[in-house]
Design an enzyme around this catalytic site. Sequence first.
Site, PDB file in Angstrom:
ATOM      1  N   HIS A  18       0.837  -1.200   0.000  1.00  0.00           N
ATOM      2  CA  HIS A  18       0.000   0.000   0.000  1.00  0.00           C
ATOM      3  C   HIS A  18       0.878   1.259   0.000  1.00  0.00           C
ATOM      4  O   HIS A  18       1.683   1.460   0.902  1.00  0.00           O
ATOM      5  CB  HIS A  18      -0.884  -0.048   1.250  1.00  0.00           C
ATOM      6  CG  HIS A  18      -1.839   1.084   1.384  1.00  0.00           C
ATOM      7  ND1 HIS A  18      -1.871   1.902   2.479  1.00  0.00           N
ATOM      8  CD2 HIS A  18      -2.829   1.524   0.567  1.00  0.00           C
ATOM      9  CE1 HIS A  18      -2.837   2.789   2.347  1.00  0.00           C
ATOM     10  NE2 HIS A  18      -3.433   2.589   1.190  1.00  0.00           N
ATOM     11  N   GLU A  45       0.950  -0.835  -4.751  1.00  0.00           N
ATOM     12  CA  GLU A  45      -0.182   0.088  -4.886  1.00  0.00           C
ATOM     13  C   GLU A  45       0.347   1.511  -4.891  1.00  0.00           C
ATOM     14  O   GLU A  45       1.300   1.840  -4.155  1.00  0.00           O
ATOM     15  CB  GLU A  45      -1.167  -0.095  -3.708  1.00  0.00           C
ATOM     16  CG  GLU A  45      -2.512   0.597  -3.926  1.00  0.00           C
ATOM     17  CD  GLU A  45      -2.708   1.925  -3.241  1.00  0.00           C
ATOM     18  OE1 GLU A  45      -3.774   2.524  -3.399  1.00  0.00           O
ATOM     19  OE2 GLU A  45      -1.778   2.400  -2.545  1.00  0.00           O
ATOM     20  N   ASP A  47      -1.017   5.863  -5.787  1.00  0.00           N
ATOM     21  CA  ASP A  47      -2.128   6.785  -6.056  1.00  0.00           C
ATOM     22  C   ASP A  47      -1.692   7.759  -7.129  1.00  0.00           C
ATOM     23  O   ASP A  47      -0.591   8.318  -7.052  1.00  0.00           O
ATOM     24  CB  ASP A  47      -2.486   7.544  -4.778  1.00  0.00           C
ATOM     25  CG  ASP A  47      -2.835   6.595  -3.654  1.00  0.00           C
ATOM     26  OD1 ASP A  47      -3.903   5.959  -3.730  1.00  0.00           O
ATOM     27  OD2 ASP A  47      -2.021   6.460  -2.721  1.00  0.00           O
ATOM     28  N   HIS A  60      -0.920  10.739  -2.699  1.00  0.00           N
ATOM     29  CA  HIS A  60      -2.190  10.305  -2.117  1.00  0.00           C
ATOM     30  C   HIS A  60      -3.151  11.441  -1.788  1.00  0.00           C
ATOM     31  O   HIS A  60      -4.299  11.432  -2.191  1.00  0.00           O
ATOM     32  CB  HIS A  60      -1.952   9.477  -0.845  1.00  0.00           C
ATOM     33  CG  HIS A  60      -3.242   9.026  -0.222  1.00  0.00           C
ATOM     34  ND1 HIS A  60      -3.919   9.767   0.736  1.00  0.00           N
ATOM     35  CD2 HIS A  60      -4.002   7.942  -0.463  1.00  0.00           C
ATOM     36  CE1 HIS A  60      -5.032   9.138   1.061  1.00  0.00           C
ATOM     37  NE2 HIS A  60      -5.122   8.031   0.358  1.00  0.00           N
ATOM     38  N   GLU A 120      -4.218   3.334  -8.242  1.00  0.00           N
ATOM     39  CA  GLU A 120      -5.463   3.947  -7.780  1.00  0.00           C
ATOM     40  C   GLU A 120      -5.623   5.331  -8.380  1.00  0.00           C
ATOM     41  O   GLU A 120      -4.792   6.220  -8.176  1.00  0.00           O
ATOM     42  CB  GLU A 120      -5.511   4.030  -6.252  1.00  0.00           C
ATOM     43  CG  GLU A 120      -6.825   4.673  -5.815  1.00  0.00           C
ATOM     44  CD  GLU A 120      -7.137   4.557  -4.343  1.00  0.00           C
ATOM     45  OE1 GLU A 120      -6.331   4.007  -3.581  1.00  0.00           O
ATOM     46  OE2 GLU A 120      -8.225   5.040  -3.974  1.00  0.00           O
ATOM     47  N   ASP A 241       0.280  -1.943   4.489  1.00  0.00           N
ATOM     48  CA  ASP A 241       1.424  -1.068   4.757  1.00  0.00           C
ATOM     49  C   ASP A 241       2.670  -1.877   5.103  1.00  0.00           C
ATOM     50  O   ASP A 241       3.786  -1.411   4.927  1.00  0.00           O
ATOM     51  CB  ASP A 241       1.091  -0.127   5.927  1.00  0.00           C
ATOM     52  CG  ASP A 241       0.066   0.924   5.551  1.00  0.00           C
ATOM     53  OD1 ASP A 241      -0.039   1.260   4.355  1.00  0.00           O
ATOM     54  OD2 ASP A 241      -0.648   1.407   6.446  1.00  0.00           O
TER      55      ASP A 241
HETATM   56  O1  G3P Z   1      -7.142  -0.623  -1.674  1.00  0.00           O
HETATM   57  C1  G3P Z   1      -6.720   0.717  -1.543  1.00  0.00           C
HETATM   58  C2  G3P Z   1      -7.847   1.480  -0.945  1.00  0.00           C
HETATM   59  O2  G3P Z   1      -7.998   1.012   0.356  1.00  0.00           O
HETATM   60  C3  G3P Z   1      -7.648   2.966  -0.932  1.00  0.00           C
HETATM   61  O3  G3P Z   1      -6.517   3.303  -0.212  1.00  0.00           O
HETATM   62  O4  G3P Z   1      -5.032   4.679   1.039  1.00  0.00           O
HETATM   63  O5  G3P Z   1      -5.556   5.304  -1.291  1.00  0.00           O
HETATM   64  O6  G3P Z   1      -7.258   5.602   0.432  1.00  0.00           O
HETATM   65  P1  G3P Z   1      -6.071   4.801   0.003  1.00  0.00           P
HETATM   66 MG    MG Z   2      -4.565   4.202  -2.658  1.00  0.00          MG
END
Ligand code: G3P
Ligand code: MG
Length: 268
Positions: A18, A45, A47, A60, A120, A241
Amino acid sequence: MLQVLASKRDGYPLISAHRGGAAYAPENTMAAFVSGHSRGADLLELDVQLTRDGHLVVFHDEYLDRTTNGHGLLGAHTLAELRELDAGSWFSPEFAGERIPTFEEVVEWSTDVGIPLNVELKTGPYPFMDVNLAVKVVEILKKYDRIGDCLCISFDHILIAEVKRRAPGLACAINYTARLIDPIGTARLAGADILNAHRLLISPDLTAAAHQAGLGVQCFCDNPAEAKYLARMGVDFMDADHPDVIKAAVRSIPVEEIGKPISIFEGK
Ligand code: G3P
Ligand code: MG
């Protein structure tokens, strides 16, 4: 079995670092992605957001203040302005000088080292739900021939539908934290392959129904005991994490027991 990243599946859920593995390095920086890769994460992962001048960067929050020495909305800044910022010192002095990466920089590096990305698409107050986010993410993944080994996920299901229109072979998830009346129907409306649900919304019934419908199930979970419980329910992807800790936890279960739910009263 769900076909998404099928060649990487060996019966256990795939573990995604993450934000690169936010416990070990400043989130969404190259240092974090190198760390997540070295700790054995199956995917990274990240953003992605648009800058004021239309570039894709990996970040993020809507605001710069928590994780950089900058201030204000990320989307109100140009790429050149963002590249001046320090995105590492807030986490620890040893990461001073880490920059906000461009999306293309991370895609290029991950192509070289051979690790799938869990991308994401973040939409904030500015720029407001811009379709260019989906358009440009698909363009870059196509440029590096990454349609077959990445996921795109988003709380913005309209952007997920746009991604699927442009790249039907790119696996996508709808993120959600509300208890939906029809999660499978909602995924179908977006053309998505995976339900990325808040972990407390995941039940044996949900994973069974999703798998029956040919959909995968994903969630965030950073607690080893809970991760084992979710793996027994058949969750396919977990974002953590501490990807190394969560991967070790789920792999401590005999593989025959993955996808075989136990009662919560038997303990997590
Ligand atoms: O699976 C990722 C989702 O939980 C969103 O994560 O940390 O970008 O809000 P985040
Ligand atoms: Mg995310």
